[in-house]
Design an enzyme around this catalytic site. Structure first.
Site, PDB file in Angstrom:
ATOM      1  N   GLY A 255     -17.963  42.975   7.855  1.00 15.88           N
ATOM      2  CA  GLY A 255     -18.826  43.366   9.041  1.00 15.88           C
ATOM      3  C   GLY A 255     -17.975  43.582  10.336  1.00 15.88           C
ATOM      4  O   GLY A 255     -18.525  43.272  11.335  1.00 15.88           O
ATOM      5  N   ASP A 280     -18.645  47.136   6.187  1.00 16.17           N
ATOM      6  CA  ASP A 280     -20.022  46.962   6.709  1.00 16.17           C
ATOM      7  C   ASP A 280     -20.963  47.528   6.062  1.00 16.17           C
ATOM      8  O   ASP A 280     -20.674  47.930   4.793  1.00 16.17           O
ATOM      9  CB  ASP A 280     -20.018  47.600   8.075  1.00 16.17           C
ATOM     10  CG  ASP A 280     -20.696  46.599   9.226  1.00 16.17           C
ATOM     11  OD1 ASP A 280     -21.881  46.324   8.978  1.00 16.17           O
ATOM     12  OD2 ASP A 280     -20.218  46.274   9.938  1.00 16.17           O
ATOM     13  N   ASP A 306     -22.265  44.078   1.980  1.00  8.87           N
ATOM     14  CA  ASP A 306     -23.231  43.139   2.545  1.00  8.87           C
ATOM     15  C   ASP A 306     -22.791  41.948   2.378  1.00  8.87           C
ATOM     16  O   ASP A 306     -22.730  41.493   1.293  1.00  8.87           O
ATOM     17  CB  ASP A 306     -24.795  43.314   1.942  1.00  8.87           C
ATOM     18  CG  ASP A 306     -25.717  42.582   2.556  1.00  8.87           C
ATOM     19  OD1 ASP A 306     -25.357  41.265   3.483  1.00  8.87           O
ATOM     20  OD2 ASP A 306     -26.912  42.538   2.190  1.00  8.87           O
ATOM     21  N   PHE A 307     -22.427  41.126   3.376  1.00 11.70           N
ATOM     22  CA  PHE A 307     -21.601  39.930   3.333  1.00 11.70           C
ATOM     23  C   PHE A 307     -22.420  38.641   2.747  1.00 11.70           C
ATOM     24  O   PHE A 307     -22.082  37.720   2.641  1.00 11.70           O
ATOM     25  CB  PHE A 307     -20.916  39.672   4.764  1.00 11.70           C
ATOM     26  CG  PHE A 307     -21.708  39.331   5.750  1.00 11.70           C
ATOM     27  CD1 PHE A 307     -23.010  38.982   5.780  1.00 11.70           C
ATOM     28  CD2 PHE A 307     -20.846  39.812   6.984  1.00 11.70           C
ATOM     29  CE1 PHE A 307     -23.710  38.811   7.102  1.00 11.70           C
ATOM     30  CE2 PHE A 307     -21.864  39.685   8.246  1.00 11.70           C
ATOM     31  CZ  PHE A 307     -23.086  39.276   8.295  1.00 11.70           C
ATOM     32  N   ARG A 323     -17.009  37.516  15.377  1.00 14.48           N
ATOM     33  CA  ARG A 323     -18.093  37.669  16.084  1.00 14.48           C
ATOM     34  C   ARG A 323     -19.471  37.901  15.203  1.00 14.48           C
ATOM     35  O   ARG A 323     -20.181  38.740  15.859  1.00 14.48           O
ATOM     36  CB  ARG A 323     -18.205  38.375  17.532  1.00 14.48           C
ATOM     37  CG  ARG A 323     -16.984  38.171  18.298  1.00 14.48           C
ATOM     38  CD  ARG A 323     -17.108  38.704  19.832  1.00 14.48           C
ATOM     39  NE  ARG A 323     -15.938  38.193  20.492  1.00 14.48           N
ATOM     40  CZ  ARG A 323     -15.850  38.277  21.762  1.00 14.48           C
ATOM     41  NH1 ARG A 323     -16.808  38.933  22.385  1.00 14.48           N
ATOM     42  NH2 ARG A 323     -14.983  37.836  22.494  1.00 14.48           N
ATOM     43  N   HIS A 326     -22.225  33.582  14.680  1.00 13.90           N
ATOM     44  CA  HIS A 326     -22.999  33.029  15.561  1.00 13.90           C
ATOM     45  C   HIS A 326     -24.320  33.451  15.380  1.00 13.90           C
ATOM     46  O   HIS A 326     -25.338  32.811  16.103  1.00 13.90           O
ATOM     47  CB  HIS A 326     -22.240  33.012  17.180  1.00 13.90           C
ATOM     48  CG  HIS A 326     -22.211  34.449  17.423  1.00 13.90           C
ATOM     49  ND1 HIS A 326     -21.263  35.209  17.255  1.00 13.90           N
ATOM     50  CD2 HIS A 326     -23.274  35.238  17.862  1.00 13.90           C
ATOM     51  CE1 HIS A 326     -21.530  36.554  17.716  1.00 13.90           C
ATOM     52  NE2 HIS A 326     -22.676  36.284  18.265  1.00 13.90           N
TER      53      HIS A 326
END
Length: 419
Positions: A255, A280, A306-307, A323, A326
């Site tokens: 990502g 990503d 796609d994670f 980042r 979250h």
């Protein structure tokens, strides 16, 4: 508030604290002059302390009642700036600081002069604009920043997307019996925008919302360009294998967006031979600049991924998620992490997570408002214990935490749990 004497004494005490913070700021900026991560963090820490003390001083000077009444003042100020931004006022004022009259600006923009005067009046009380005389205004450094496209986009995103969610937060929490939001498709944001059942990201990705997605991307650009790189704290050159061949996967940025982080890792590793992979979604990868010897993406492989699906690259020495986590509720974070674990080698794979690590007490301004934004999306900023919890549930354990005093951002190093 007590007697006038007590009021004046409290002002003097607050002024002492503010002066001390200003002196510490000056001292640190004089000595910590480098661009390395430790110097940058030192300057940022004292600057944040100074800002916090300034807020405290202002509140004490206002007194309890006036401090509460500022909810009118602050929202009115935001509204005036947002309106002036959309009207195009910041673009028509001369950038050299030459004043312009309301009549000139109104004629240029074809707007009601009396309306413009009322908006400008409020937007110049303490900035960003400056009133130079009756009906005359000019740019300041605090208004010139609105000429940057990414700043304008950030303001639009904050006010058009997140402010409605904040204003409806209490309403949503009442309806959910004061339960913390934990869904990306049912939260204060989806409630405020009447899109329950659809996440913010899916909603912004709709073709009809391209202008809103552009504002979101602008906001992320501002965040990326103003952030300190906490990955600089990690000893990549020491950890990555010096005997790596050209086929060895040294680092995978999951990502990773524009690829600035993976490019930085390659540099921090001393350009060791091996594979550096940027992952990503397809629309992100397709918009990247073409790699070239002069590009920051030189030597970087790109891969659509796609994670929320299993990690396709096995045995990398470093996996990085910077980042991203979250933005997601706990269930989704655990799912993302569990998709990485099977690809990690127990002997030498490390997962690095760069995120805000909320202090257990005395948290600062940034982590506070960032967590409120995440709450609106059903996500959250996490304490170290909360990070350990989600990592442990996913089959990982924390090895080292890299942090700098006074900075809420940190880097967590995790490995697959020992059997």
């Amino acid at each position: 508030m007590g007697t006038e004497t007590e009021y004046l004494q409290s002002i003097q005490q607050a002024l002492k604290s503010l002066t001390t913070a200003a002196n510490n700021c000056q001292l640190t900026y004089t000595h910590a002059v480098g661009q390395d991560v430790h110097s940058l963090c030192a300057r940022e820490a004292v600057r944040k302390t100074l800002v916090l003390e300034a807020y405290k001083f202002l509140q004490i000077a206002q007194g309890p009642v006036d401090a509460a009444v500022t909810c009118f003042e602050q929202t009115a100020h935001l509204a005036s700036v947002r309106a002036l931004l959309e009207a195009g006022v910041f673009e028509v004022l001369p950038t050299d600081g030459t004043p312009r009259t309301m009549k000139e600006v109104a004629e240029k923009l074809d707007v009601d002069e009396s309306l413009l005067a009322r908006l400008m009046r409020h937007a110049s009380l303490y900035g960003p604009l400056e009133e130079t005389g009756p009906g005359s205004y000019r740019h300041t450094p605090f208004s010139l920043v609105y000429l940057r496209p990414e700043i304008r986009g950030m303001v639009r995103f904050a006010m058009d997307e997140h402010m409605p969610a904040h204003l409806k937060l209490h309403e949503y929490l009442q309806q959910t019996s004061w339960t913390a939001p934990s869904s990306s498709t049912n939260n204060p944001y989806t409630h405020a925008h009447s899109i329950t059942g659809t996440s913010m990201f899916a909603n912004l990705s709709a073709p009809s919302n391209k202008h809103r997605l552009d504002a979101f991307n602008d906001a992320m650009t501002v965040q990326a360009t103003t952030a300190i790189w906490m990955i600089d704290l990690f000893p990549f050159h020491e950890v990555l294998s010096p005997s790596a061949s050209a086929d060895t996967v040294l680092a995978v940025d999951i990502g990773g967006g524009t690829g600035r982080a993976i490019s930085r890792i390659r540099s921090l590793a001393g350009n060791l031979p091996g594979r550096y992979i940027l992952q990503d979604q397809a629309h992100v990868i397709s918009n990247l600049p073409s790699p070239s010897p002069s590009s920051y993406l030189d030597g970087i492989e790109t891969m659509t991924h796609d994670f929320f699906t299993p990690q396709p690259v096995a045995g990398a020495q470093i996996y990085l998620i910077r980042r991203c986590l979250h933005n997601w509720p706990e269930e989704s974070v655990i799912r993302i992490l569990r998709n990485i674990v099977p690809a990690m080698a127990r002997t030498n794979s490390r997962l690095l997570i760069e995120e805000i690590i909320v202090p257990e007490s005395n948290s600062g301004i940034e982590e506070g408002w960032m967590d409120m934004i995440m709450m609106a999306l059903g996500a959250k900023q996490r304490t170290l214990e909360e990070w350990k919890g989600v990592l442990g549930t996913a089959g990982l354990e924390v090895v080292t935490v890299y942090r700098v005093d006074g900075i809420c951002h940190g880097l967590i190093e995790a490995r697959v749990k020992s059997e």
